[in-house]
Structure formats: C-alpha cells, structure tokens
Design an enzyme around this catalytic site. Structure first.
Site, short mmCIF file in Angstrom:
data_model
loop_
_atom_site.label_atom_id
_atom_site.label_comp_id
_atom_site.label_asym_id
_atom_site.label_seq_id
_atom_site.Cartn_x
_atom_site.Cartn_y
_atom_site.Cartn_z
N ASP A 1 14.85 39.08 45.17
CA ASP A 1 15.90 39.93 44.60
C ASP A 1 16.05 41.16 45.50
O ASP A 1 15.08 41.78 45.92
CB ASP A 1 15.54 40.35 43.18
CG ASP A 1 16.72 40.94 42.43
OD1 ASP A 1 17.15 40.33 41.44
OD2 ASP A 1 17.22 42.01 42.85
N GLY B 1 23.19 41.31 30.01
CA GLY B 1 22.83 41.92 31.29
C GLY B 1 23.13 41.08 32.50
O GLY B 1 22.75 41.44 33.62
N GLN B 2 23.82 39.94 32.31
CA GLN B 2 24.16 39.12 33.49
C GLN B 2 25.23 39.83 34.33
O GLN B 2 26.26 40.26 33.80
CB GLN B 2 24.67 37.74 33.05
CG GLN B 2 24.89 36.81 34.24
CD GLN B 2 25.26 35.38 33.83
OE1 GLN B 2 25.49 35.09 32.65
NE2 GLN B 2 25.33 34.50 34.82
N ASN C 1 19.46 35.96 31.97
CA ASN C 1 20.47 36.72 31.25
C ASN C 1 21.73 35.87 31.18
O ASN C 1 22.22 35.41 32.21
CB ASN C 1 20.77 38.04 31.98
CG ASN C 1 19.55 38.94 32.05
OD1 ASN C 1 18.78 39.03 31.08
ND2 ASN C 1 19.35 39.60 33.18
N HIS D 1 20.77 31.94 37.33
CA HIS D 1 19.55 32.28 38.06
C HIS D 1 18.44 32.61 37.08
O HIS D 1 18.68 33.17 36.01
CB HIS D 1 19.77 33.45 39.02
CG HIS D 1 20.43 34.64 38.40
ND1 HIS D 1 21.79 34.70 38.18
CD2 HIS D 1 19.93 35.82 37.96
CE1 HIS D 1 22.11 35.86 37.63
NE2 HIS D 1 20.99 36.56 37.47
P1 AMP Z 1 21.54 39.45 36.51
O1 AMP Z 1 21.78 40.90 36.18
O2 AMP Z 1 20.62 38.76 35.55
O3 AMP Z 1 22.84 38.71 36.70
O4 AMP Z 1 20.76 39.44 37.88
C1 AMP Z 1 21.42 39.53 39.12
C2 AMP Z 1 20.36 39.91 40.12
O5 AMP Z 1 20.86 39.62 41.41
C3 AMP Z 1 20.00 41.40 40.11
O6 AMP Z 1 18.61 41.54 39.86
C4 AMP Z 1 20.38 41.87 41.51
O7 AMP Z 1 19.49 42.83 42.04
C5 AMP Z 1 20.36 40.57 42.30
N1 AMP Z 1 21.19 40.54 43.48
C6 AMP Z 1 22.48 40.95 43.59
N2 AMP Z 1 22.95 40.74 44.83
C7 AMP Z 1 21.93 40.18 45.53
C8 AMP Z 1 21.78 39.74 46.89
N3 AMP Z 1 22.79 39.80 47.77
N4 AMP Z 1 20.58 39.21 47.26
C9 AMP Z 1 19.58 39.14 46.37
N5 AMP Z 1 19.65 39.53 45.09
C10 AMP Z 1 20.81 40.05 44.67
#
Ligand code: AMP
Ligand code: ZN
Length: 113
Positions: free
Chosen positions: A31, A92-93, A86, A99
C-alpha cells in the site's frame, strides 16, 4: 469493454507498485500509504469493483487464500494480522477494484473506526 481503473493499471504493470507476490490471477503489492508496518493489498487481476460484485465464488478462495498464504510466508501467523475489505464509500472504500488489506506489525483496535 471492462472498465479500467488504478488497480487494473497496477495489475497490468502500467502503474508502478512494489509487488510482493503474483500469479496469473492475483497480485499482492505494498500500500502506497501504509497504516501499519506491514500494509499490503491483495487484488484479483481481473477487474471486480467490490466484494458485492463478485460473481464467481472461486475468486474468494483464490484471493483470501493468497492473502493468508502471504501472511504465512511473511512469518505473521504467531503475531497476528488483520484482513480488511471495505465495500462501498460508507465503509471507506476509495479504490473501486476489489482488494484485501493485509495489515500487521502493530496492535489493532476493535471495533474499527
Ligand atoms: P480502500 O480505502 O479500502 O479502497 O483502500 C484503498 C487503498 O489503496 C488505500 O489504503 C490507499 O493507500 C491505497 N492506494 C491508493 N493508490 C495506490 C497506489 N497507486 N499504490 C498502492 N496503493 C494505493
Ligand atoms: Zn480495476
């Protein structure tokens, strides 16, 4: 045409990421904004927007199996870890490509915020 998104870009290699594990169907990467000393994301390479959009139940076996196996290979079984999905904005998504968050290396509160 299947909708393309940020994590589709990571899956295809067009968007850079620190890849930890991959096979034909799933990818695990770090992440970019870690919320714990270990914070990885496990995704299906095929675009699925959220847990609510999974059509093939076999995907769960593959994706969760991959997350658990990654934790095992990182030696996290004894100290413990948290797996989080999420689903939807209210939960919180923020990235609408399914993922599983794999987080470890600190204590976690319950219930989560
Ligand atoms: P969610 O809020 O459950 O949708 O999680 C999305 C996650 O993706 C968050 O923890 C972000 O920090 C992560 N994220 C967003 N952009 C990237 C990226 N380019 N590479 C890796 N992680 C990312
Ligand atoms: Zn996608």
């Amino acid at each position: 045409m299947e909708k393309k998104c940020l994590f589709c870009g990571i899956a295809s290699g067009e968007v850079p990421a620190q890849r930890v594990y991959e096979d034909d169907e799933v990818l695990v990467f770090k992440d970019v904004n870690p919320q714990a000393p270990v914070h990885l994301l496990a995704i299906p390479k095929e675009h699925v927007s959220s847990s609510a959009d999974v059509k093939d139940p076999a995907l769960w076996s593959k994706l969760m199996g991959c997350a658990v196996e990654t934790a095992h290979r990182l030696g996290l079984d004894d100290e413990g870890y948290r797996l989080v999905i999420n689903c939807g904005t209210r939960a919180g998504q923020t990235v609408f490509h399914l993922h599983v968050h794999l987080m470890a290396g600190r204590s976690f509160h319950w219930p989560p915020g």
